[in-house]
Design a protein around this motif. Structure first.
Motif, mmCIF file in Angstrom:
data_model
loop_
_atom_site.group_PDB
_atom_site.id
_atom_site.type_symbol
_atom_site.label_atom_id
_atom_site.label_comp_id
_atom_site.label_asym_id
_atom_site.label_seq_id
_atom_site.Cartn_x
_atom_site.Cartn_y
_atom_site.Cartn_z
ATOM 1 N N ALA A 267 0.888 -10.882 10.162
ATOM 2 C CA ALA A 267 0.878 -9.772 11.119
ATOM 3 C C ALA A 267 0.019 -8.627 10.586
ATOM 4 C CB ALA A 267 2.304 -9.291 11.382
ATOM 5 N N ARG A 268 0.150 -8.297 9.323
ATOM 6 C CA ARG A 268 -0.646 -7.224 8.725
ATOM 7 C C ARG A 268 -2.133 -7.563 8.750
ATOM 8 N NH1 ARG A 268 0.131 -5.788 3.129
ATOM 9 N NH2 ARG A 268 -1.082 -3.979 3.761
ATOM 10 N N ALA A 269 -2.458 -8.840 8.507
ATOM 11 C CA ALA A 269 -3.866 -9.247 8.454
ATOM 12 C C ALA A 269 -4.574 -9.028 9.783
ATOM 13 C CB ALA A 269 -3.966 -10.711 8.032
ATOM 14 N N PHE A 270 -3.808 -8.986 10.869
ATOM 15 C CA PHE A 270 -4.407 -8.797 12.194
ATOM 16 C C PHE A 270 -4.014 -7.461 12.814
ATOM 17 C CE2 PHE A 270 -4.568 -13.364 11.497
ATOM 18 C CZ PHE A 270 -5.889 -13.628 11.845
ATOM 19 N N GLY A 271 -3.720 -6.479 11.959
ATOM 20 C CA GLY A 271 -3.526 -5.111 12.428
ATOM 21 C C GLY A 271 -2.100 -4.641 12.547
ATOM 22 N N GLY A 272 -1.116 -5.522 12.344
ATOM 23 C CA GLY A 272 0.275 -5.137 12.478
ATOM 24 C C GLY A 272 0.793 -4.372 11.270
ATOM 25 N N THR A 273 1.986 -3.831 11.403
ATOM 26 C CA THR A 273 2.634 -3.125 10.305
ATOM 27 C C THR A 273 4.062 -3.635 10.163
ATOM 28 O OG1 THR A 273 3.313 -1.323 11.778
ATOM 29 C CG2 THR A 273 1.263 -1.024 10.557
ATOM 30 N N ASN A 274 4.677 -3.310 9.028
ATOM 31 C CA ASN A 274 6.035 -3.756 8.744
ATOM 32 C C ASN A 274 6.943 -2.557 8.497
ATOM 33 O OD1 ASN A 274 4.158 -5.940 6.797
ATOM 34 N ND2 ASN A 274 5.254 -6.676 8.587
ATOM 35 N N TYR A 275 8.236 -2.780 8.626
ATOM 36 C CA TYR A 275 9.214 -1.739 8.328
ATOM 37 C C TYR A 275 10.455 -2.386 7.738
ATOM 38 C CZ TYR A 275 11.692 -3.185 12.580
ATOM 39 O OH TYR A 275 12.372 -3.907 13.526
ATOM 40 N N HIS A 303 15.439 -12.127 4.839
ATOM 41 C CA HIS A 303 14.388 -11.118 4.771
ATOM 42 C C HIS A 303 14.962 -9.732 5.003
ATOM 43 C CE1 HIS A 303 14.006 -10.552 9.238
ATOM 44 N NE2 HIS A 303 14.513 -11.771 9.222
ATOM 45 N N GLY A 304 14.301 -8.746 4.426
ATOM 46 C CA GLY A 304 14.732 -7.361 4.577
ATOM 47 C C GLY A 304 13.744 -6.489 5.315
ATOM 48 N N PHE A 305 12.587 -7.068 5.702
ATOM 49 C CA PHE A 305 11.558 -6.330 6.432
ATOM 50 C C PHE A 305 11.252 -7.056 7.729
ATOM 51 C CE2 PHE A 305 11.207 -5.015 2.094
ATOM 52 C CZ PHE A 305 10.769 -3.708 2.122
ATOM 53 N N SER A 306 10.613 -6.359 8.669
ATOM 54 C CA SER A 306 10.288 -6.954 9.952
ATOM 55 C C SER A 306 8.938 -6.423 10.429
ATOM 56 C CB SER A 306 11.376 -6.630 10.987
ATOM 57 O OG SER A 306 11.182 -7.365 12.177
ATOM 58 N N VAL A 307 8.427 -7.043 11.493
ATOM 59 C CA VAL A 307 7.147 -6.648 12.084
ATOM 60 C C VAL A 307 7.408 -5.630 13.191
ATOM 61 C CG1 VAL A 307 5.125 -7.464 13.359
ATOM 62 C CG2 VAL A 307 6.063 -8.837 11.491
ATOM 63 N N LEU A 308 6.687 -4.543 13.161
ATOM 64 C CA LEU A 308 6.890 -3.461 14.123
ATOM 65 C C LEU A 308 6.296 -3.821 15.484
ATOM 66 C CD1 LEU A 308 7.919 -0.501 14.397
ATOM 67 C CD2 LEU A 308 5.585 0.225 13.827
ATOM 68 N N GLU A 309 7.050 -3.511 16.540
ATOM 69 C CA GLU A 309 6.540 -3.722 17.894
ATOM 70 C C GLU A 309 6.727 -2.457 18.715
ATOM 71 O OE1 GLU A 309 8.675 -5.835 20.961
ATOM 72 O OE2 GLU A 309 10.316 -6.229 19.570
ATOM 73 N N LYS A 310 5.978 -2.369 19.800
ATOM 74 C CA LYS A 310 6.098 -1.248 20.713
ATOM 75 C C LYS A 310 5.811 -1.750 22.124
ATOM 76 C CE LYS A 310 4.429 3.455 21.589
ATOM 77 N NZ LYS A 310 3.497 4.523 21.144
ATOM 78 N N ASP A 311 6.741 -1.501 23.028
ATOM 79 C CA ASP A 311 6.600 -1.901 24.428
ATOM 80 C C ASP A 311 6.340 -3.403 24.566
ATOM 81 O OD1 ASP A 311 6.878 0.789 25.183
ATOM 82 O OD2 ASP A 311 4.715 1.146 24.978
ATOM 83 N N GLY A 312 7.052 -4.203 23.752
ATOM 84 C CA GLY A 312 6.960 -5.653 23.867
ATOM 85 C C GLY A 312 5.728 -6.278 23.245
ATOM 86 N N ILE A 314 3.158 -6.423 19.504
ATOM 87 C CA ILE A 314 3.064 -6.086 18.086
ATOM 88 C C ILE A 314 2.141 -4.892 17.945
ATOM 89 C CG2 ILE A 314 2.257 -6.883 15.828
ATOM 90 C CD1 ILE A 314 3.198 -9.678 16.631
ATOM 91 N N GLU A 315 2.688 -3.791 17.432
ATOM 92 C CA GLU A 315 1.914 -2.553 17.366
ATOM 93 C C GLU A 315 0.723 -2.721 16.422
ATOM 94 O OE1 GLU A 315 2.543 2.265 16.871
ATOM 95 O OE2 GLU A 315 4.247 0.902 16.691
ATOM 96 N N GLY A 316 -0.471 -2.476 16.937
ATOM 97 C CA GLY A 316 -1.688 -2.602 16.158
ATOM 98 C C GLY A 316 -2.263 -3.997 16.132
ATOM 99 N N GLY A 317 -1.496 -4.982 16.579
ATOM 100 C CA GLY A 317 -1.947 -6.375 16.542
ATOM 101 C C GLY A 317 -2.273 -6.881 17.936
ATOM 102 N N ASP A 318 -3.343 -6.379 18.514
ATOM 103 C CA ASP A 318 -3.671 -6.716 19.903
ATOM 104 C C ASP A 318 -3.995 -8.194 20.093
ATOM 105 O OD1 ASP A 318 -3.318 -4.065 20.546
ATOM 106 O OD2 ASP A 318 -5.452 -3.551 20.403
ATOM 107 N N ASP A 319 -4.423 -8.873 19.024
ATOM 108 C CA ASP A 319 -4.766 -10.292 19.140
ATOM 109 C C ASP A 319 -3.556 -11.204 18.947
ATOM 110 O OD1 ASP A 319 -7.478 -9.788 19.559
ATOM 111 O OD2 ASP A 319 -7.879 -9.667 17.404
ATOM 112 N N LEU A 320 -2.391 -10.607 18.715
ATOM 113 C CA LEU A 320 -1.188 -11.385 18.453
ATOM 114 C C LEU A 320 -0.225 -11.323 19.627
ATOM 115 C CD1 LEU A 320 -0.532 -10.192 14.784
ATOM 116 C CD2 LEU A 320 -1.751 -12.256 15.521
ATOM 117 N N GLU A 321 0.459 -12.422 19.840
ATOM 118 C CA GLU A 321 1.453 -12.512 20.917
ATOM 119 C C GLU A 321 2.809 -12.851 20.317
ATOM 120 O OE1 GLU A 321 2.412 -15.316 24.835
ATOM 121 O OE2 GLU A 321 0.410 -15.308 23.933
ATOM 122 N N ILE A 322 3.858 -12.195 20.778
ATOM 123 C CA ILE A 322 5.214 -12.466 20.304
ATOM 124 C C ILE A 322 5.714 -13.763 20.929
ATOM 125 C CG2 ILE A 322 7.602 -11.641 20.241
ATOM 126 C CD1 ILE A 322 6.472 -8.785 20.330
#
Length: 378
Positions: A267-275, A303-312, A314-322
């Motif tokens: 997810a990070r490699a394609f623009g996503g972030t974690n929390y 796991h203790g971290f997750s991938v951040l999303e916004k409005d359904g 992946i935030e910052g990961g426009d090329d990724l689909e949930i």
């Protein structure tokens, strides 16, 4: 480990809450992040899962050790937990065969263990207050010593543990006996479990496990059919070089499949972030919905971290689909690249321990590799 070796001990949490029990282990105190797992069986797999590095693991199931220790269940080269907390520890083996008892295994590896703690109350406290740093020791360790050790323990956020658990040298495993060789899978080892490797070998693949800091060009020169980005411990934002390495592999057209930490890194490699999650997901009973099929999979998670999303999305990961979502808290559990042969899940489809609902994902990756062939330039 016998009852006569045990002495009064305690687990001291960062917020001051203290839980007593019978302590067996090293004379010096140990520290780590206190977490709980809801698996009903699989304590040997838990102890040897590198994703539990630097963590004091509380087993919520009250009785541990009833079927002993079986060598084939080991998931890595050694145990990784910082400490082990149980309600009841069985010195008898109720069903066999077994290679040793759980107390013998814990003692032989010097794993600090607290027996008889109120694990139900401890679990509820972690659920309410969140995972936090803790110290475990015998009662000869003074409160001042415990406080100093606690203050010296790094927080999990910002901590790179994957590099520490990764294999120091590459190694290769061939297909399982009697299975014709099909190709080569490279495993970027951030804390891989043996069961994942065996599932590729079962399908006829040689698996070359490499240190997680291996240069991307060296990975490409091996001309792999695909790259498996493994599970592992620590903060995904702190793993050095991972984003660039994964992106280089994908830019070269190599199919990628990630799980757990690998999911977060892709997810990070394609623009996503974690929390960081409040107390994480650890257990063998987490319901996840597959959006493509509508099926609910019961999954094994750690796991203790997750991938951040916004409005359904992946935030910052426009090329990724949930693709998958946790039904307990709605967090992202799976993703796929819209154009490239790249997909990942947050949970543990190798299921060691855990249900087998999600093992189809390994077959899906095999199919992906067959459809794309050896994509790396040569």
């Amino acid at each position: 480990m016998s009852e006569t070796q045990a002495r009064p001990g305690y687990l001291l949490l960062e917020d001051g809450r203290r839980f007593g029990g019978a302590y067996v282990g090293p004379e010096t105190e140990t520290a780590g992040e206190a977490v709980f797992t809801t698996v009903m069986t699989g304590y040997h797999e838990v102890l040897t899962d590198p994703s539990f590095a630097a963590q004091i693991v509380v087993m919520t199931a009250p009785m541990q050790g009833v079927y002993g220790i079986r060598d084939p269940d080991v998931q890595s080269r050694r145990p990784w937990v910082a400490g082990f907390v149980v309600r009841h520890l069985s010195h008898e083996i109720g069903s066999g065969p077994a290679d040793s008892t759980l107390p013998e295994y814990l003692a032989s590896h010097g794993i600090p263990t607290l027996v008889g703690a109120d694990t139900r109350a401890l679990t509820r406290h972690i659920r309410d207050a969140g995972a936090m740093r803790a110290v475990m020791a015998h009662d000869g360790v003074s409160p001042q010593q415990a406080a100093e050790r606690l203050a010296a323990e790094p927080e999990m956020s910002g901590r790179d543990l994957a590099t520490a658990v990764s294999t120091p040298e590459p190694y290769e495993l061939g297909p399982l006996d009697g299975v014709a060789e099909r190709g080569l899978v490279l495993c970027l080892d951030y804390g891989v479990k043996t069961r994942s490797l065996d599932l590729f070998r079962r399908e006829g693949y040689r698996v070359r496990v490499v240190p997680c800091d291996t240069d991307a060009e060296a990975l490409l020169s091996a001309r792999p059919d695909g790259v498996f980005v493994s599970n592992g411990p620590g903060d995904p934002e702190a793993v050095p070089g991972a984003v660039e390495r994964i992106r280089t592999l994908s830019d070269a057209g190599v199919p990628l499949f990630g799980i757990c930490l690998g999911h977060q890194l892709i997810a990070r490699a394609f623009g996503g972030t974690n929390y960081k999650l409040p107390y994480g997901h650890r257990g063998g009973n987490h319901p996840v919905i597959n959006h493509a099929t509508g099926a609910v999979e019961i999954t094994s998670q750690n796991h203790g971290f997750s991938v951040l999303e916004k409005d359904g999305r992946i935030e910052g990961g426009d090329d990724l689909e949930i693709t998958h979502r946790n039904l307990n808290d709605g967090t992202v559990e799976g993703l796929v690249h819209r154009e490239r042969p790249v997909f990942a899940v947050q949970y543990h489809p190798e299921s060691a321990p855990g249900p087998h609902d999600s093992r189809y994902l390994f077959n899906r990756f095999v199919e992906t590799m067959r459809n794309h062939g050896s994509s790396a330039p040569g």
